[in-house]
Design a protein around this motif. Sequence first.
Motif: not given
Length: 437
Positions: A171, A322, A324, A350, A367
């Motif tokens: 991540v 990415t 989150l 995640n 994620r």
Amino acid sequence: MSMEDALRVRELVKQHTKWFEESLPMIASENVISPMAMELMITDLHNRYAEGLPGKRYYQGNIYVDQIEEITTELAKKLFKTDYADVRPISGTNANQAVLFALTSPGDVITGPPLEGGAHISSAKFGAVGMRGVTKIEYPFDVEEMNLDVDLTAKLIRQVKPKVALFGRSVFLFPAPIKELKDVLDEVGARVWYDGAHVLGLIAGGKFQDPLREGVHVVTGSTHKTLPGPQRGIIIANPPGEDEEKKAKFWKKIQRGVFPGVISNHHLHTMAALAVSLAEHIEFGAKYADQIVRNAKALAQALYEYGFKVLGEKRGFTESHTILVDVKEQGGGRRVAVDLEKANIICNFNLLPYDDPRKPMNPSGIRLGVQELTRVGMKESEMQHVADLIKRVAMDNEPPEKVREDVIAFKKDYTKVHYCFGDGEYPAYPFYELFRV
Ligand code: DSN
């Protein structure tokens, strides 16, 4: 009966392929391959063996394979601006194992990011690191920055004096603070290892940090995430020191970690495909990487404006592919990921940095990766629509089956592969029928 079973599996593969064509695949570790790369994967190379390096094989029959491997290696060197590249690992984890074999011995101590801070599972004590008998001491993580806490990490490295200092994560929102830690890493004489699996295509496209120029000695990665190639691994390096002989010795250790350390045959069909993907990234990588980062930022901003808790707000949410999102208020990561899947939006639940790492099956986050949506032609304006579809499922609790109809209609315009030879002309989700029933 066995033929029926085989045909049933074939039918399931067809259904899977169609499902992905009609979906928004947002698993941050995946991508779709180009037509020329795909073509080389269904060839006789799949049936063959090669061990060792070109010109130093343990099998006959490698006259063409040697040339293919040499070209693939040269392309990797060119793309990553290095004299040291090994294209034989068959996955990112496999590349990590090779480096562990080469640079550590059982009983050693290394340092690395924590699992809940996004570290890859291979660096966990129940993963490759632990199984090598190596202990990983974790860096302190700063949730506001969504990165390592630089001062506390420097202090830790000074205390632990690790043999190997590992950076890089699965991540991976922001570049690792390698430059900031370079002095302390030099001071303790650590070998610096960077797991760039997720961001490899961004690095090569000039859109993330450049670890080999920042003081990293060895980079491992996988070649099918932001570098949109076949499922394999790669190792590139800038060996420590100035002495050419010492550098060669370091590299030889790494290459022996690969073979005979952790692989025998290195899957020649996907290696040939990798050559194509590397050549394509040399040509299209900068543009692709740029669009990925723009899309990730646009999606994060749109979700944030809808009221989602997108992490990394202080730093603009992300500098990678990415994002989150803390969806605890929406029922938790698992609930949201499962419902999104029913709406044909594929992502994973995640752990977040403040979640209990012993409870990975019900974390607070999801994620989302935009590298595949970018590869099939989406830009910033499409990200607004993607955010809207996610909101309808996760926040408005609309029946996912209803949202799925809109996802399918929306995806119809994004089914071709871009940023490759034959840009925009070929299907991203093909099924090649070779067998007549
Ligand atoms: N576990 C994969 C990921 O999704 O990040 C990488 O191996």
